[in-house]
Design an enzyme around this catalytic site. Sequence first.
Site, PDB file in Angstrom:
ATOM      1  N   THR A 194      48.806  25.103 -24.068  1.00 53.94           N
ATOM      2  CA  THR A 194      49.063  25.371 -22.925  1.00 53.94           C
ATOM      3  C   THR A 194      50.304  24.282 -23.402  1.00 53.94           C
ATOM      4  O   THR A 194      51.631  25.136 -22.927  1.00 53.94           O
ATOM      5  CB  THR A 194      48.546  24.425 -21.614  1.00 53.94           C
ATOM      6  N   CYS A 216      50.994  13.609 -18.935  1.00 49.35           N
ATOM      7  CA  CYS A 216      51.789  14.097 -17.915  1.00 49.35           C
ATOM      8  C   CYS A 216      51.608  13.414 -16.495  1.00 49.35           C
ATOM      9  O   CYS A 216      53.262  12.827 -16.229  1.00 49.35           O
ATOM     10  CB  CYS A 216      51.011  15.912 -17.205  1.00 49.35           C
ATOM     11  N   HIS A 248      49.973  17.979 -10.013  1.00 51.07           N
ATOM     12  CA  HIS A 248      49.514  16.835  -9.385  1.00 51.07           C
ATOM     13  C   HIS A 248      50.692  16.451  -8.325  1.00 51.07           C
ATOM     14  O   HIS A 248      51.984  16.838  -8.712  1.00 51.07           O
ATOM     15  CB  HIS A 248      50.066  15.867 -11.050  1.00 51.07           C
TER      16      HIS A 248
HETATM   17  P1  NAD Z   1      44.999  23.447 -24.967  1.00 53.32           P
HETATM   18  O1  NAD Z   1      43.559  23.693 -24.987  1.00 53.32           O
HETATM   19  O2  NAD Z   1      45.580  23.609 -23.958  1.00 53.32           O
HETATM   20  O3  NAD Z   1      45.002  23.688 -26.279  1.00 53.32           O
HETATM   21  C1  NAD Z   1      44.980  23.201 -26.991  1.00 53.32           C
HETATM   22  C2  NAD Z   1      45.419  24.334 -28.201  1.00 53.32           C
HETATM   23  O4  NAD Z   1      44.447  23.552 -29.850  1.00 53.32           O
HETATM   24  C3  NAD Z   1      43.962  25.690 -28.387  1.00 53.32           C
HETATM   25  O5  NAD Z   1      44.651  26.623 -28.489  1.00 53.32           O
HETATM   26  C4  NAD Z   1      42.816  25.184 -28.843  1.00 53.32           C
HETATM   27  O6  NAD Z   1      41.900  26.085 -29.956  1.00 53.32           O
HETATM   28  C5  NAD Z   1      43.755  24.174 -30.186  1.00 53.32           C
HETATM   29  N1  NAD Z   1      42.735  23.548 -31.335  1.00 53.32           N
HETATM   30  C6  NAD Z   1      41.804  22.946 -30.732  1.00 53.32           C
HETATM   31  N2  NAD Z   1      40.817  22.948 -32.067  1.00 53.32           N
HETATM   32  C7  NAD Z   1      41.454  22.281 -33.176  1.00 53.32           C
HETATM   33  C8  NAD Z   1      42.541  22.152 -34.107  1.00 53.32           C
HETATM   34  N3  NAD Z   1      40.704  21.636 -34.606  1.00 53.32           N
HETATM   35  N4  NAD Z   1      42.942  22.224 -34.522  1.00 53.32           N
HETATM   36  C9  NAD Z   1      43.608  22.560 -34.737  1.00 53.32           C
HETATM   37  N5  NAD Z   1      44.372  23.074 -33.413  1.00 53.32           N
HETATM   38  C10 NAD Z   1      43.277  23.277 -32.397  1.00 53.32           C
HETATM   39  O7  NAD Z   1      45.523  22.148 -23.869  1.00 53.32           O
HETATM   40  P2  NAD Z   1      46.687  21.465 -24.054  1.00 53.32           P
HETATM   41  O8  NAD Z   1      46.523  21.169 -22.269  1.00 53.32           O
HETATM   42  O9  NAD Z   1      48.187  21.688 -24.098  1.00 53.32           O
HETATM   43  O10 NAD Z   1      46.066  20.089 -23.934  1.00 53.32           O
HETATM   44  C11 NAD Z   1      46.810  19.074 -25.564  1.00 53.32           C
HETATM   45  C12 NAD Z   1      47.521  18.147 -25.411  1.00 53.32           C
HETATM   46  O11 NAD Z   1      47.918  17.610 -24.241  1.00 53.32           O
HETATM   47  C13 NAD Z   1      46.174  16.971 -25.398  1.00 53.32           C
HETATM   48  O12 NAD Z   1      45.979  15.379 -25.677  1.00 53.32           O
HETATM   49  C14 NAD Z   1      46.425  16.997 -23.576  1.00 53.32           C
HETATM   50  O13 NAD Z   1      45.420  15.669 -23.117  1.00 53.32           O
HETATM   51  C15 NAD Z   1      48.027  17.077 -23.926  1.00 53.32           C
HETATM   52  N6  NAD Z   1      48.297  17.357 -22.050  1.00 53.32           N
HETATM   53  C16 NAD Z   1      48.076  18.147 -21.760  1.00 53.32           C
HETATM   54  C17 NAD Z   1      48.499  19.017 -20.317  1.00 53.32           C
HETATM   55  C18 NAD Z   1      48.300  19.152 -19.736  1.00 53.32           C
HETATM   56  O14 NAD Z   1      48.080  19.823 -17.992  1.00 53.32           O
HETATM   57  N7  NAD Z   1      47.601  20.437 -20.367  1.00 53.32           N
HETATM   58  C19 NAD Z   1      49.782  17.344 -19.573  1.00 53.32           C
HETATM   59  C20 NAD Z   1      49.832  16.941 -20.720  1.00 53.32           C
HETATM   60  C21 NAD Z   1      49.655  16.535 -22.165  1.00 53.32           C
END
Ligand code: NAD
Length: 338
Positions: A11, A140, A220
């Site tokens: 994401t 976020c 949110h």
């Molecule tokens: P996500 O699950 O959508 O994406 C994470 C990606 O990393 C996936 O493609 C997964 O397959 C991959 N992955 C898993 N293990 C891995 C590894 N060992 N090495 C490399 N890639 C790997 O997660 P996200 O929502 O993008 O969240 C990522 C970070 O951003 C987290 O710390 C989250 O808290 C933060 N975040 C998320 C949001 C949200 O609402 N989605 C908002 C702000 C911050």
Amino acid sequence: MLRVGVNGYGTIGKRVADAIRAQPDMVVCGVAKRSPDYVAVGAAEESYPVYAVDGERTEEFRSIGIDLAGTVDELVDESDVMVDATPSGVGADNRSLYERHDTPALFQGGEDATVAEVSFNARVNYEEATGADYARVVSCNTTGLSRFVAPIEENYGIEKARATLIRRGGDPDQTGRGPINDAVPDPVSIPSHHGPDVQTIFPDLDIDTIGLKVPTTMMHVHAVNVTLEEAPDDVSEIRDRLRAEDRLVLIPEYAGIDGAGTLKDFALDAGRPRGDIWENCIWEESLTLEGSDLYCMQAIHQESDVVPENVDALRALSGHLSGPESRSLTNETLGIGL
Ligand code: NAD
């Protein structure tokens, strides 16, 4: 030209990669993927070099037409700086990988603050991250609260801030998350952990937060109450100050935008990529001053508000632009400001 690798292309990672590509002073060196799924195919179709997190899956990638550019180790080695956008907790495990290659890195808000020497918000503490090796772009919700708090704190002083966070149950692709039909205190303990996270940006801010989860994937919504140290005579002064902020948008009454659903519809109509809304969206009518208590409601697009912050944090680490210069370049290239 800053060469940036993205580890974790989900994401946040895919949005940050696209935002980097839109910058004149940085380039995506490649993205590291773990699974050969539709997102990996999308990365290849976008012509991002794809690197394997798990070298043993090379054949699986090849079988769906993706020729890997190498391993994640090679990506880290070839990059000037990494953006780690892996799931919460994985980033901390990855820090040793970046250290091994002497490659600076950005982490995301799902990691504990201890993952990096500085927690980052472009509006508030860009300079603190200048030249750092590791920084964490806050979550976020923390990003949204920090952007709102900054001009209020600077102009009126804050005696006490309180925010109730009505959080989306999951992102649109998180089919297993919920609740499906409920409103769940999450966490049930008060105050929630979100306030201390805001204090990683504003160490002296007195803030309490309460969290709930509801059945939507849209955005949110924050209900915010701030007791000001020196309130102005009229809320219109505050409104004008907020309107002047580059990553805050005031939703006017005439627009008929009555919720996160209409906001997302508006963003799609406006041609925003993936319907993203990088700005805090504050309902103008909700801005209310009762004595020294300021109230408002704002919507935060969890999938995208941290994206411009990541771009600015990359420039802070590399140290080649000031905060205002970086923010304005990021705003211009992404088209921030609805
Ligand atoms: P996500 O699950 O959508 O994406 C994470 C990606 O990393 C996936 O493609 C997964 O397959 C991959 N992955 C898993 N293990 C891995 C590894 N060992 N090495 C490399 N890639 C790997 O997660 P996200 O929502 O993008 O969240 C990522 C970070 O951003 C987290 O710390 C989250 O808290 C933060 N975040 C998320 C949001 C949200 O609402 N989605 C908002 C702000 C911050």
